[in-house]
Write a protein that holds these residues in place. Structure first.
Motif, PDB file in Angstrom:
ATOM      1  N   ARG A 431      47.651  34.458  40.673  1.00 48.96           N
ATOM      2  CA  ARG A 431      48.203  35.117  41.859  1.00 48.96           C
ATOM      3  C   ARG A 431      47.253  36.137  42.472  1.00 48.96           C
ATOM      4  O   ARG A 431      47.236  36.307  43.688  1.00 48.96           O
ATOM      5  CB  ARG A 431      49.528  35.798  41.500  1.00 48.96           C
ATOM      6  N   LEU A 432      46.459  36.820  41.636  1.00 47.19           N
ATOM      7  CA  LEU A 432      45.725  37.976  42.142  1.00 47.19           C
ATOM      8  C   LEU A 432      44.207  37.870  42.030  1.00 47.19           C
ATOM      9  O   LEU A 432      43.497  38.684  42.636  1.00 47.19           O
ATOM     10  CB  LEU A 432      46.186  39.242  41.399  1.00 47.19           C
ATOM     11  N   ARG A 433      43.694  36.902  41.268  1.00 51.02           N
ATOM     12  CA  ARG A 433      42.243  36.873  41.062  1.00 51.02           C
ATOM     13  C   ARG A 433      41.479  36.617  42.359  1.00 51.02           C
ATOM     14  O   ARG A 433      40.360  37.119  42.541  1.00 51.02           O
ATOM     15  CB  ARG A 433      41.892  35.801  40.021  1.00 51.02           C
ATOM     16  N   ARG A 434      42.046  35.865  43.301  1.00 54.10           N
ATOM     17  CA  ARG A 434      41.375  35.578  44.567  1.00 54.10           C
ATOM     18  C   ARG A 434      41.789  36.544  45.674  1.00 54.10           C
ATOM     19  O   ARG A 434      41.480  36.322  46.843  1.00 54.10           O
ATOM     20  CB  ARG A 434      41.677  34.145  44.999  1.00 54.10           C
ATOM     21  N   GLU A 435      42.492  37.584  45.308  1.00 52.38           N
ATOM     22  CA  GLU A 435      42.975  38.541  46.297  1.00 52.38           C
ATOM     23  C   GLU A 435      41.805  39.218  47.019  1.00 52.38           C
ATOM     24  O   GLU A 435      40.804  39.578  46.404  1.00 52.38           O
ATOM     25  CB  GLU A 435      43.845  39.601  45.611  1.00 52.38           C
ATOM     26  N   GLU A 436      41.942  39.393  48.332  1.00 51.90           N
ATOM     27  CA  GLU A 436      40.895  40.035  49.128  1.00 51.90           C
ATOM     28  C   GLU A 436      41.290  41.442  49.570  1.00 51.90           C
ATOM     29  O   GLU A 436      40.428  42.242  49.906  1.00 51.90           O
ATOM     30  CB  GLU A 436      40.579  39.181  50.361  1.00 51.90           C
ATOM     31  N   GLU A 437      42.587  41.739  49.595  1.00 47.66           N
ATOM     32  CA  GLU A 437      43.040  43.056  50.025  1.00 47.66           C
ATOM     33  C   GLU A 437      42.691  44.082  48.948  1.00 47.66           C
ATOM     34  O   GLU A 437      42.992  43.896  47.769  1.00 47.66           O
ATOM     35  CB  GLU A 437      44.556  43.003  50.262  1.00 47.66           C
ATOM     36  N   GLN A 438      42.049  45.159  49.357  1.00 48.81           N
ATOM     37  CA  GLN A 438      41.467  46.104  48.405  1.00 48.81           C
ATOM     38  C   GLN A 438      42.513  46.745  47.498  1.00 48.81           C
ATOM     39  O   GLN A 438      42.321  46.836  46.279  1.00 48.81           O
ATOM     40  CB  GLN A 438      40.700  47.194  49.159  1.00 48.81           C
ATOM     41  N   LYS A 439      43.637  47.195  48.059  1.00 49.35           N
ATOM     42  CA  LYS A 439      44.638  47.877  47.251  1.00 49.35           C
ATOM     43  C   LYS A 439      45.260  46.923  46.233  1.00 49.35           C
ATOM     44  O   LYS A 439      45.498  47.313  45.081  1.00 49.35           O
ATOM     45  CB  LYS A 439      45.709  48.472  48.150  1.00 49.35           C
ATOM     46  N   ALA A 440      45.515  45.694  46.651  1.00 50.94           N
ATOM     47  CA  ALA A 440      46.072  44.718  45.708  1.00 50.94           C
ATOM     48  C   ALA A 440      45.083  44.422  44.593  1.00 50.94           C
ATOM     49  O   ALA A 440      45.460  44.306  43.423  1.00 50.94           O
ATOM     50  CB  ALA A 440      46.447  43.436  46.457  1.00 50.94           C
ATOM     51  N   LEU A 441      43.793  44.302  44.940  1.00 44.24           N
ATOM     52  CA  LEU A 441      42.772  44.035  43.928  1.00 44.24           C
ATOM     53  C   LEU A 441      42.637  45.211  42.974  1.00 44.24           C
ATOM     54  O   LEU A 441      42.495  45.037  41.761  1.00 44.24           O
ATOM     55  CB  LEU A 441      41.443  43.738  44.625  1.00 44.24           C
ATOM     56  N   ALA A 442      42.685  46.435  43.516  1.00 42.40           N
ATOM     57  CA  ALA A 442      42.609  47.621  42.659  1.00 42.40           C
ATOM     58  C   ALA A 442      43.827  47.710  41.738  1.00 42.40           C
ATOM     59  O   ALA A 442      43.721  48.076  40.567  1.00 42.40           O
ATOM     60  CB  ALA A 442      42.501  48.876  43.511  1.00 42.40           C
ATOM     61  N   GLY A 443      45.016  47.356  42.273  1.00 38.93           N
ATOM     62  CA  GLY A 443      46.212  47.354  41.434  1.00 38.93           C
ATOM     63  C   GLY A 443      46.106  46.347  40.308  1.00 38.93           C
ATOM     64  O   GLY A 443      46.536  46.609  39.178  1.00 38.93           O
ATOM     65  N   TYR A 444      45.520  45.184  40.609  1.00 43.41           N
ATOM     66  CA  TYR A 444      45.313  44.168  39.565  1.00 43.41           C
ATOM     67  C   TYR A 444      44.357  44.692  38.498  1.00 43.41           C
ATOM     68  O   TYR A 444      44.580  44.497  37.292  1.00 43.41           O
ATOM     69  CB  TYR A 444      44.781  42.900  40.209  1.00 43.41           C
ATOM     70  N   ALA A 445      43.303  45.377  38.925  1.00 44.37           N
ATOM     71  CA  ALA A 445      42.344  45.940  37.968  1.00 44.37           C
ATOM     72  C   ALA A 445      43.022  46.980  37.068  1.00 44.37           C
ATOM     73  O   ALA A 445      42.788  47.006  35.849  1.00 44.37           O
ATOM     74  CB  ALA A 445      41.166  46.558  38.703  1.00 44.37           C
ATOM     75  N   GLU A 446      43.856  47.819  37.656  1.00 43.85           N
ATOM     76  CA  GLU A 446      44.550  48.825  36.850  1.00 43.85           C
ATOM     77  C   GLU A 446      45.511  48.162  35.862  1.00 43.85           C
ATOM     78  O   GLU A 446      45.645  48.605  34.712  1.00 43.85           O
ATOM     79  CB  GLU A 446      45.306  49.781  37.777  1.00 43.85           C
ATOM     80  N   TRP A 447      46.188  47.099  36.307  1.00 41.40           N
ATOM     81  CA  TRP A 447      47.091  46.376  35.394  1.00 41.40           C
ATOM     82  C   TRP A 447      46.315  45.768  34.238  1.00 41.40           C
ATOM     83  O   TRP A 447      46.738  45.837  33.075  1.00 41.40           O
ATOM     84  CB  TRP A 447      47.821  45.288  36.188  1.00 41.40           C
ATOM     85  N   LEU A 448      45.162  45.176  34.533  1.00 43.07           N
ATOM     86  CA  LEU A 448      44.336  44.590  33.470  1.00 43.07           C
ATOM     87  C   LEU A 448      43.845  45.655  32.497  1.00 43.07           C
ATOM     88  O   LEU A 448      43.853  45.453  31.281  1.00 43.07           O
ATOM     89  CB  LEU A 448      43.147  43.857  34.090  1.00 43.07           C
TER      90      LEU A 448
END
Length: 800
Positions: A431-448
């Motif tokens: 769901r999120l690995r190909r995300e381009e929106e910065q906030k969504a990508l940063a949220g994914y990084a924080e979750w990981l």
């Protein structure tokens, strides 16, 4: 020494010489005894006392157990031989050869030990066999062995059980023998020997129980897969065995996302397949029933086209059964039993994929059932529901045209088993690995980052095992590094970059050989090289702690870091080469385009990586700026009208019918009815082909000018986009869509030009300017219906 055979003296007299002649002359038993004693005395006098003593021992023979007094024959000669032997001293040479001495010793052992022990040995052997059979029968006690038993305990049960059975059997025989020998003695003595017998029996029984626990807890599985005819299907059996081995024995796969499971409990000897030969199958069944070498038995049978029945037994008792229904699980494959029209490959492949999906679910059910009864399945990472496990396996090992199918399967897997970390992490990845929106990508990084920290804390606290969760932890951290590297260089992401640098450094310390990483060597090395690239890219070149003369980084912080980083930059392994290309682009941009394209050339030997590069947010700038990169991806405008989707299935047949140019396919010139019959097409399908061919013919006749010249290299793509938008005739293009800046165009609910540009960008990542495209559309609508241009085309295509 050769022995004479005179009657009554056989075995007493050595052959040869005057002694032998004298011995053969003696016939009566008494005279024979006197002669033998005299011969012993002569041997003593001849300084051969050892031979004299051996001769006297043979004359006397073994002492019977019931004898009241020992045999004293030739007693004087024996005393004389003993005195002579003492006088000769310990240093006297041996009177016999080693072979003779060995033979004498063996005879003495057989007479004094082996022969008396035969009855005792047979009794002990019988008791051992009895308790071994008892241990085998105890296996069939319901729910045996009652609890999970580790491999170390199982080895102790085997050797301890056998030892207790042997010890207890010896105790029983000794007790019975002692009680029999003391039958005329005190009752207390007999009672004590009775206690010994009881204790021996108890010990042997404990050994039989221990052996039963060992046999019943073995991780051995016999698989029998039946076909629709009820007979054993070896091909399907081998297929499920291969899938089960992939799911429960293969080393961890996937550098970022968990592919399948991380279970390695099923070794090469754990799985057995039933023979299709009736004689061999019967022999196999008898042996497994007698010796209990395979406690687990699995039967798989098809029930119709969309249902598979699986039953699992352990030691003869049913442990689990399931009906695997394709429709209930939401699997989209074609029925496994669906008939395929001759020559229709896609239908055959769909049926094969459908059967594979059902077999993967069967393998997941078997693995989940085994995991409930055995240790060593910690690599399931919290997964307990077989349906969730099977859907995760299908989603992560299948080939999907889009990520939506895999997301749907993983979403259902998480819904069925929310404790499965495998499905949870894989779903977030899709769901999120190909995300381009910065906030969504940063949220994914924080979750990981939080997920990785939680796993490490649980491993340190002993809540989770390192062997089971270590590989998953490394994947989460590798994904975390990749996502952090995808973030732009903004101050708000500095904290995440610092965490990423710490994670990369820890991986560089834990992954090298010799550190017992829970991932196979090749995967660990790939992770190591990727971590070296990330460590370099996440460390600011200006940092004092990361600066070294002429290198730009402090290699002393992590031993061998420089070697790993340079190895990663030159690696031709697809995954590492792709990471190296991204690293070079981050640091140098397009100034190192040739080197980037060279690395990507190695990376794109893997089709999955090539597909990923199309949407990788990190290479978005390279995709929009580098024509070479787009060409490497195959994202260049088509220049052949035959390659448009509606014509691809019929190109070969149309060319064989004489249609060399699509523009020649007209109702008036070609005789469409004959061609339609050859193609075996319905009138409606053929009419559409003729209509689209007319569109191609008119597009070829467009006159190019300064206004629309930018569309020339995109001409085939524009026609394809028009067809995709539902436009099959130029007359269907209202003037309002091609006019510039009119009020009517602004009010129109549909912006065709924007749709065409979006369609082309999605396909080849580039498109002509909107003004040039509008001018080209106006020119297209001006072309007469017969396709004749108003004036010669200045840029002939040269190819259709």
């Amino acid at each position: 020494m050769v022995i004479c055979s005179a009657p009554g003296t056989a075995g007493f007299f050595p052959a040869g010489g005057a002694e032998a002649a004298e011995a053969r002359a003696v016939a009566a038993p008494r005279q024979a005894l006197q002669a033998a004693c005299a011969l012993a005395q002569k041997l003593t006098e001849g300084k051969r006392p050892a031979e004299a003593l051996a001769l006297i021992d043979r004359i006397r023979g073994p002492v019977p157990p019931q004898a009241q007094a020992p045999n004293r024959a030739c007693e004087q000669e024996r005393l004389n031989a003993i005195i002579a032997a003492q006088q000769a001293g310990p240093g006297a040479p041996a009177p016999t050869t080693p072979a003779q001495q060995a033979a004498n010793d063996w005879d003495r052992f057989v007479k004094n030990w082996a022969t008396p022990m035969v009855p005792v040995g047979l009794a002990i052997l019988g008791l051992v066999i009895f308790f071994l059979v008892l241990g085998r029968l105890l296996v069939f006690v319901p729910k045996m062995p009652f609890f999970k038993i580790g491999s170390g305990w199982r080895a102790g049960l085997l050797f301890g059980g056998l030892g207790l059975i042997l010890l207890g059997s010896c105790g029983i025989v000794s007790g019975l023998g002692g009680a029999s020998a003391g039958a005329g003695g005190a009752s207390l003595v007999r009672a004590l020997w009775g206690i010994v017998v009881f204790e021996g029996g108890f010990i042997a029984l404990a050994g039989a129980v221990a052996l039963a626990f060992y046999l019943s807890s073995r991780l051995r599985v016999a698989l029998d897969v039946r076909g629709a005819d009820g007979k054993t299907n070896e091909a399907d059996s081998m297929h499920i065995v291969a899938l089960l081995h992939e799911l429960g024995a293969a080393p961890p796969r996937g550098i970022e996302m968990p592919v399948g499971t991380d279970v390695k409990a099923l070794d090469d000897t754990a799985l057995a397949v039933a023979f299709s030969n009736k004689l061999l199958a019967a022999a196999q069944k008898i042996l497994t029933s007698m010796f209990g070498v395979t406690p687990w038995k699995v039967a798989v049978s098809p029930v119709g086209e969309n249902l598979l029945a699986v039953a699992v037994t352990r030691n003869g008792w049913t442990v689990g059964a399931a009906g695997i229904d394709r429709k209930a699980l939401g699997l989209s494959g074609e029925p496994a039993g669906a008939a395929s029209p001759a020559g229709k490959g896609p239908t055959t492949k769909a049926a094969t994929d459908a059967r594979t999906e059902l077999h993967k679910m069967a393998a997941a059910f078997i693995l989940a059932t085994l995991a409930r009864k055995h240790h060593g399945f910690e690599g399931l990472c919290g997964a307990t529901d077989w349906r969730s496990l099977g859907l995760h396996s299908i989603a992560t090992t299948g080939q999907w045209a889009d990520a939506g199918t895999a997301e749907a399967l993983l979403g259902k897997a998480v819904d069925l088993d929310q404790g499965s970390m495998l499905a949870d992490i894989a779903l977030h990845f899709y769901r999120l690995r190909r995300e381009e929106e910065q906030k969504a990508l940063a949220g994914y990084a924080e979750w990981l980052g939080a997920k990785a920290a939680g796993i490490r804390l649980d491993i340190d606290a002993g809540v989770k095992s390192w062997a089971g969760y270590g590989a998953l932890l490394y994947r989460v951290e590798m994904t975390f590094l990749s996502v952090v590297l995808n973030l732009p260089m903004l101050a708000e992401f500095d904290e995440l970059r610092a965490k990423g640098r710490a994670v990369a450094r820890r991986l560089l310390i834990e992954l090298p050989p010799g550190h017992d990483a829970p991932v196979p060597g090749p995967l660990a090395h790939s992770m190591l090289l990727n971590a070296a690239l990330a460590y370099h890219d996440l460390s600011a070149p200006g940092d004092a702690q990361f600066r070294e003369s002429g290198l730009g980084y402090n290699s002393a912080m992590v031993p061998h870091f420089v070697e790993w980083y340079e190895e990663a930059l030159g690696s031709v392994a697809p995954g590492t080469a792709y990471a190296a290309a991204c690293s070079i682009f981050r640091e140098s941009g397009l100034s190192q385009e040739e080197k980037i394209i060279e690395r990507l050339g190695y990376a794109f030997t893997d089709p999955e990586i090539k597909d990923w590069a199309r949407s990788d947010p990190e290479l978005k700038g390279l995709l929009s700026s580098s024509i070479k990169f787009r060409e490497l991806l195959g994202l260049k405008p088509r220049d052949d009208y035959w390659k448009l989707d509606p014509f691809v299935p019929y190109e070969k047949q149309l060319r064989a019918a004489g249609v060399e140019r699509l523009g020649d396919l007209t109702a008036d010139e070609t005789g469409p009815h004959d061609i339609r019959v050859d193609l075996q097409l319905s009138p409606f399908v053929f009419a559409r082909l003729v209509r689209l061919a007319s569109l191609v013919r008119r597009a070829e006749a467009v006159v190019y000018s300064a206004e629309n010249s930018g569309v020339y290299r995109f001409r085939v793509e524009v026609v394809g986009a028009l067809i995709e938008a539902g436009i099959e005739r130029p007359e269907e293009i209202p003037a309002v869509w091609s006019e510039e800046g009119t009020a009517e165009a602004a009010k129109h609910p549909r912006d065709l030009v924007a749709e065409l540009i979006t369609s082309m960008r999605q396909r080849i990542m580039e498109a002509p300017e909107a003004a040039a495209l509008k001018a080209w559309l106006r020119a297209l609508t001006d072309v007469p219906a017969d396709g004749s241009p108003a004036e010669p085309e200045p840029n002939p295509t040269g190819r259709l």
